[in-house]
Write a protein that holds these residues in place. Structure first.
Motif, PDB file in Angstrom:
ATOM      1  N   TYR A  69     -50.561   0.182  32.455  1.00 21.96           N
ATOM      2  CA  TYR A  69     -49.654   0.000  31.322  1.00 21.96           C
ATOM      3  C   TYR A  69     -50.422  -0.528  30.110  1.00 21.96           C
ATOM      4  O   TYR A  69     -51.498  -1.108  30.242  1.00 21.96           O
TER       5      TYR A  69
ATOM      6  N   GLY B 178     -51.763  -2.883  27.146  1.00 25.73           N
ATOM      7  CA  GLY B 178     -51.987  -4.316  27.029  1.00 25.73           C
ATOM      8  C   GLY B 178     -52.852  -4.907  28.107  1.00 25.73           C
ATOM      9  O   GLY B 178     -53.069  -6.123  28.126  1.00 25.73           O
ATOM     10  N   ARG B 179     -53.370  -4.073  29.031  1.00 24.62           N
ATOM     11  CA  ARG B 179     -54.179  -4.610  30.136  1.00 24.62           C
ATOM     12  C   ARG B 179     -55.307  -3.650  30.495  1.00 24.62           C
ATOM     13  O   ARG B 179     -55.244  -2.457  30.210  1.00 24.62           O
TER      14      ARG B 179
ATOM     15  N   PHE C   3     -48.441  -4.534  24.113  1.00 23.75           N
ATOM     16  CA  PHE C   3     -47.558  -4.440  25.270  1.00 23.75           C
ATOM     17  C   PHE C   3     -46.306  -3.649  24.920  1.00 23.75           C
ATOM     18  O   PHE C   3     -45.856  -3.637  23.768  1.00 23.75           O
TER      19      PHE C   3
ATOM     20  N   ARG D 109     -42.496  -3.157  24.460  1.00 22.65           N
ATOM     21  CA  ARG D 109     -41.530  -4.158  23.998  1.00 22.65           C
ATOM     22  C   ARG D 109     -40.297  -4.231  24.874  1.00 22.65           C
ATOM     23  O   ARG D 109     -39.625  -5.262  24.903  1.00 22.65           O
TER      24      ARG D 109
ATOM     25  N   LEU E 237     -41.616   1.301  27.968  1.00 21.79           N
ATOM     26  CA  LEU E 237     -42.560   1.424  29.072  1.00 21.79           C
ATOM     27  C   LEU E 237     -42.278   2.673  29.896  1.00 21.79           C
ATOM     28  O   LEU E 237     -43.193   3.445  30.220  1.00 21.79           O
TER      29      LEU E 237
ATOM     30  N   GLU F 289     -50.138 -14.357  29.289  1.00 24.52           N
ATOM     31  CA  GLU F 289     -49.634 -13.487  28.227  1.00 24.52           C
ATOM     32  C   GLU F 289     -49.070 -12.200  28.814  1.00 24.52           C
ATOM     33  O   GLU F 289     -47.993 -11.727  28.427  1.00 24.52           O
ATOM     34  N   LEU F 290     -49.814 -11.637  29.768  1.00 20.23           N
ATOM     35  CA  LEU F 290     -49.384 -10.395  30.410  1.00 20.23           C
ATOM     36  C   LEU F 290     -48.061 -10.603  31.159  1.00 20.23           C
ATOM     37  O   LEU F 290     -47.134  -9.794  31.036  1.00 20.23           O
TER      38      LEU F 290
ATOM     39  N   ALA G 156     -45.118 -10.928  28.823  1.00 17.90           N
ATOM     40  CA  ALA G 156     -44.751  -9.630  28.260  1.00 17.90           C
ATOM     41  C   ALA G 156     -43.942  -8.816  29.274  1.00 17.90           C
ATOM     42  O   ALA G 156     -42.941  -8.175  28.917  1.00 17.90           O
ATOM     43  N   ASP G 157     -44.357  -8.857  30.535  1.00 14.27           N
ATOM     44  CA  ASP G 157     -43.649  -8.086  31.562  1.00 14.27           C
ATOM     45  C   ASP G 157     -42.284  -8.685  31.879  1.00 14.27           C
ATOM     46  O   ASP G 157     -41.343  -7.959  32.220  1.00 14.27           O
TER      47      ASP G 157
END
Length: 256
Positions: free
Chosen positions: A53, A55-56, A64, A66, A71, A171-172, A175-176
């Motif tokens: 996904y 952002g990683r 990421f 939103r 997604l 942070e990840l 976001a998830d």
């Protein structure tokens, strides 16, 4: 694969004369690493790729997603463009809902759908988010969030021991959590064969999970109960690809 960078559809295993591909969706709060143990247990003739996904990992510079729709739309587009040929789509925990949603979106669009859908350690989405599935929350402070991630295997020691990596992991995860909280089941169903795995000792999975999932596909269905909890046992997880089998109508069972 055509049209999609290897940073999005990440190849983990190439089989000689492969006739199909097993596609795993990254876990919420994580990336592709959890699938690497599978490379030693892949069936003959089967490639393994994992959807990463934004952002990683290799997509670190991308923002990421939103919300859930952003997604799911991105994963749907990536699969449509990847040129995988015959494939099986796999999702574990919350990414099981994503795999199901993406398969439904592909079907509605008349795009190539997976040969089978395999969902692991997740309740059927028609019951909505349960209290346990709403954890962790945005209100949790960093320490509580890190404790939750450590308990559920999403915080390897090398990450926890590095302040910069720990900050990125937080942070990840936040976001998830934001993406998860925007999910709403809208009545989707699929027609592809559906196989469901659940752990015999998983407190997050309801007793009605098998029955509920069977009502969300018009295709063949099977439910296999495995030993262990949310991630089964390390041995079962490592060998999970070998348990993916063609579904037959009304098939259900248990295995250790």
């Amino acid at each position: 694969m055509n049209g999609v960078r290897d940073t999005t559809v990440v190849p983990l295993h190439r089989a000689p004369d492969a006739g199909r591909t097993l596609v795993g969706l990254s876990f919420f709060g994580g990336g592709t690493a959890a699938y690497r143990p599978w490379t030693t247990s892949m069936p003959a003739g089967t490639d393994l790729v994992v959807l990463c996904y934004p952002g990683r990992e290799g997509r670190f510079t991308e923002p990421f997603a939103r919300d859930w729709d952003e997604l799911a739309d991105g994963v749907t587009r990536a699969l449509s463009a990847a040129g995988l040929g015959p494939y099986v789509l796999f999702g574990h925990s919350m990414s099981g809902w994503l795999a199901f949603d993406v398969a439904a979106r592909l079907e509605r669009a008349g795009a190539a759908v997976p040969d089978a859908l395999v969902l692991s350690s997740c309740n059927a989405p028609d019951r909505g988010l349960t209290d346990s599935e709403r954890l962790p929350t945005h209100q949790d402070d960093d320490d509580r969030l890190l404790d939750w991630m450590g308990t559920h295997g999403l915080l390897p020691p090398h990450v926890r021991d590095d302040d910069d990596l720990t900050e990125l992991a937080l942070e990840l995860m936040r976001a998830d959590i934001g993406v998860r909280d925007t999910f709403a089941y809208a009545g989707a169903t699929v027609s592809v064969p559906l196989q469901v795995f659940s752990g015999a000792d998983d407190p997050l999975i309801g007793a009605d999970a098998g029955a509920r999932w069977s009502g969300l596909t018009s295709g063949p269905y099977r439910h296999d109960v495995l030993g262990g909890g949310h991630f089964y046992t390390p041995e079962i997880w490592r060998a999970l690809p070998s348990r993916i089998r063609p579904a037959h109508p009304a098939a259900t069972g248990s295995a250790s």
